[in-house]
Design a protein around this motif. Sequence first.
Motif, PDB file in Angstrom:
ATOM      1  N   VAL A 125       0.848  -1.206   0.000  1.00  7.74           N
ATOM      2  CA  VAL A 125       0.000   0.000   0.000  1.00  7.74           C
ATOM      3  C   VAL A 125       0.878   1.249   0.000  1.00  7.74           C
ATOM      4  CG1 VAL A 125      -1.659   1.340   1.354  1.00  7.74           C
ATOM      5  CG2 VAL A 125      -1.972  -1.121   1.104  1.00  7.74           C
ATOM      6  N   LEU A 126       1.920   1.230   0.822  1.00  5.03           N
ATOM      7  CA  LEU A 126       2.823   2.384   0.880  1.00  5.03           C
ATOM      8  C   LEU A 126       3.488   2.619  -0.475  1.00  5.03           C
ATOM      9  CD1 LEU A 126       4.255   4.597   2.462  1.00  5.03           C
ATOM     10  CD2 LEU A 126       5.928   2.924   3.233  1.00  5.03           C
ATOM     11  N   ALA A 127       3.939   1.526  -1.091  1.00  9.03           N
ATOM     12  CA  ALA A 127       4.568   1.644  -2.409  1.00  9.03           C
ATOM     13  C   ALA A 127       3.590   2.239  -3.414  1.00  9.03           C
ATOM     14  CB  ALA A 127       5.039   0.268  -2.879  1.00  9.03           C
ATOM     15  N   LEU A 128       2.356   1.751  -3.347  1.00 10.30           N
ATOM     16  CA  LEU A 128       1.320   2.226  -4.268  1.00 10.30           C
ATOM     17  C   LEU A 128       1.049   3.724  -4.046  1.00 10.30           C
ATOM     18  CD1 LEU A 128      -0.331   0.638  -6.362  1.00 10.30           C
ATOM     19  CD2 LEU A 128      -2.241   0.720  -4.744  1.00 10.30           C
ATOM     20  N   CYS A 129       0.952   4.136  -2.780  1.00 11.44           N
ATOM     21  CA  CYS A 129       0.702   5.552  -2.452  1.00 11.44           C
ATOM     22  C   CYS A 129       1.818   6.417  -3.037  1.00 11.44           C
ATOM     23  CB  CYS A 129       0.654   5.758  -0.947  1.00 11.44           C
ATOM     24  SG  CYS A 129      -0.882   5.243  -0.188  1.00 11.44           S
ATOM     25  N   CYS A 130       3.077   5.994  -2.820  1.00 13.91           N
ATOM     26  CA  CYS A 130       4.217   6.781  -3.294  1.00 13.91           C
ATOM     27  C   CYS A 130       4.188   6.889  -4.812  1.00 13.91           C
ATOM     28  CB  CYS A 130       5.532   6.142  -2.848  1.00 13.91           C
ATOM     29  SG  CYS A 130       5.834   6.278  -1.093  1.00 13.91           S
ATOM     30  N   ALA A 131       3.979   5.745  -5.478  1.00 19.13           N
ATOM     31  CA  ALA A 131       4.000   5.734  -6.938  1.00 19.13           C
ATOM     32  C   ALA A 131       2.863   6.595  -7.492  1.00 19.13           C
ATOM     33  CB  ALA A 131       3.891   4.308  -7.443  1.00 19.13           C
ATOM     34  N   THR A 132       1.663   6.428  -6.919  1.00 22.41           N
ATOM     35  CA  THR A 132       0.515   7.185  -7.412  1.00 22.41           C
ATOM     36  C   THR A 132       0.723   8.680  -7.204  1.00 22.41           C
ATOM     37  OG1 THR A 132      -0.669   5.366  -6.357  1.00 22.41           O
ATOM     38  CG2 THR A 132      -1.979   6.983  -7.528  1.00 22.41           C
ATOM     39  N   ALA A 133       1.258   9.035  -6.041  1.00 23.24           N
ATOM     40  CA  ALA A 133       1.483  10.452  -5.756  1.00 23.24           C
ATOM     41  C   ALA A 133       2.413  11.055  -6.808  1.00 23.24           C
ATOM     42  CB  ALA A 133       2.069  10.631  -4.367  1.00 23.24           C
ATOM     43  N   ALA A 134       3.415  10.282  -7.220  1.00 24.89           N
ATOM     44  CA  ALA A 134       4.360  10.797  -8.220  1.00 24.89           C
ATOM     45  C   ALA A 134       3.707  10.876  -9.597  1.00 24.89           C
ATOM     46  CB  ALA A 134       5.588   9.903  -8.277  1.00 24.89           C
ATOM     47  N   LEU A 135       2.900   9.863  -9.942  1.00 27.18           N
ATOM     48  CA  LEU A 135       2.385   9.768 -11.309  1.00 27.18           C
ATOM     49  C   LEU A 135       1.152  10.629 -11.543  1.00 27.18           C
ATOM     50  CD1 LEU A 135       2.937   5.953 -11.851  1.00 27.18           C
ATOM     51  CD2 LEU A 135       4.308   7.866 -12.739  1.00 27.18           C
ATOM     52  N   LEU A 136       0.429  10.990 -10.467  1.00 24.22           N
ATOM     53  CA  LEU A 136      -0.798  11.765 -10.653  1.00 24.22           C
ATOM     54  C   LEU A 136      -0.530  13.227 -10.966  1.00 24.22           C
ATOM     55  CD1 LEU A 136      -3.337  10.435  -8.031  1.00 24.22           C
ATOM     56  CD2 LEU A 136      -3.514  10.381 -10.502  1.00 24.22           C
ATOM     57  N   GLY A 137       0.620  13.729 -10.525  1.00 25.99           N
ATOM     58  CA  GLY A 137       0.911  15.138 -10.741  1.00 25.99           C
ATOM     59  C   GLY A 137       1.587  15.355 -12.080  1.00 25.99           C
TER      60      GLY A 137
END
Lengths: 497, 106
Positions: free
Chosen positions: A438-450
Amino acid sequence: MTMVRDGARQCMAWLHGWTGLLLGHILFVMCLAGTLSVFKPEIGRWMRPEVSGPADPSRAIMAATSWLSANTTGSTGWYLSAPDGRSNTVDATYDSDGAYLTKSLDPVSGAPVARDTLGGEFFYRLHFELQLPYPWGRLLASLAAMLMLVAIVTGIIAHKRFFKDIFTFRPAKGQRSWLDGHNALGVLSLPFHIMITFTGLLTLASLNLPWSITAAYGDDVMTMYNDLTPGAVSRVASGQKAALAPIGPMLDQAQRYFGAPIGRVYVFNPGDKAAVVTLYPVEQKAIGYLPAEISFDGATGKLLKAWTEKRTGVRAYQTVYGLHMAHFAPGLTRWLYFLGGAMLSLAIATGMLLWVVKRRERAPLSMGNRILERLNVGGLMGASIGMAAFLLANRLLPLDLAARSEAEVSVALWSAGGVLLVGLILPPARGWPLLLAVLALCCATAALLGPVWASDPVLMTGNGLLLATAAGLALIVWRQVRRKPIITPTRRRMVPA
Amino acid sequence: MTATPGLDRRKGRSGWAYRANVALRVLAGTIGAYGVAALASMALTRILPFSRVEAVTTATMIAYLVMPGVTIWAFLARGPWRALAGVALAALLLGGIAWLAGQPAA
């Protein structure tokens, strides 16, 4: 002789364990948030991608004060941080109609930026206030830091082979590996750990050890503060209205006096005839915190007082304070602070895990330690995921949401709470890989959404770091899942390979 | 899995005597250590030959070093009562110095 020393060493190891464990989860939150706070301005930039390009400090302050003049009523103070090479907004805390607000102001228009967010300020405040009301958060942080100081010193005494351990790592050997990791993390940047804990305690000295003030001044704390900052000008509001004098000339004069750019601008009682404008230089030139200040009459723009700190005792304190804040740190030093903080966070986390691992290898875990084992999953992952969720919320929440910056904080806290609960409910063997994923997913999504391919190098670096973290975590999860294809919920679990 | 003889302290770790021992040392090492640090900062503030505010900042910085020292000593002392007595003695001494020195004039 050696027997006595061995006994003492064991005693210190015992004390190290308990002092580390007691507020370990809180220390982990503080350390992680503090580590991120090293890049507070950069995080602010990442979280406000709409504000582009570098900003001129003087022009930004002028824009901010003119916007605040037109858009606040009944303010008692505006506290502004000028943009510098790192931050590109004016970070403002002010009151209007009795409400206290923290906003980032656009360097050109002076109005609050579209994406209402606390930015790096969230991590900074969390680091020493722990989202608790004053003074409880700071007191709890102080207590945790005191335990940390004892834990560090006892850890050193308990240590047998100091320098050998720097080069020792025996992976995949259960307790031995965790201990090697914990030792390496602790020893490699030990001077940093000692420095940051000691100086951290000192930043809250007036709250956690105020007795020297009592000894010298009795109840007269005001006189102490006047002695501490003789450059300060405090005037009571007159009640008569008067427009703020042009701030440009004050900025020029202050810069000439400091021989450095403006760091912060405080306006007391703006709009009143007795208004005072106080300016401070940037803190990048020296380690000392608040080394100089200059004050002007807000209504007339006339110089009231200029002051440079030269007293040894006060400079020493400010230097120690400044060492903690790291505002002085140039690029490489800043990364070393970040690295040191990350290592300390990991040393705390591995210490907490080690407590359980060590006991599990000796005998079946007691009820208390079984709870601790799950609390470790929930607490360590809750803190991390909460912080990642804060970044994610920044990208996901709509810009026109009411009380948007508060909503971001709520997302962070609710995610942390949720993860804590999941960690307590799930067996650790399932909880770890799930929550790490979940943490990995949060980090990746945060980077890719912006904006992924931004022109701002700070945004790019932020995205890169988030993706690298996600990749690293994913690797750990993959190895965890592969290593244990079948999870056997036996009661007498022994060494988990 | 290797349990060295020194690590197996199960026997010595239970019973009220052990608990009381730890409790007394914790008392000396927490409230006691804080008290000694506080009194050290007060005594130092009043005897350091600096201006009032410089004495305050210097004394506070030094006092933080006292605190972990006392905590560790409280657990290393030969017995729990010795730990408490030592802390009390240090507190008395520092408190006495602070009291004798008196609050400095402005």
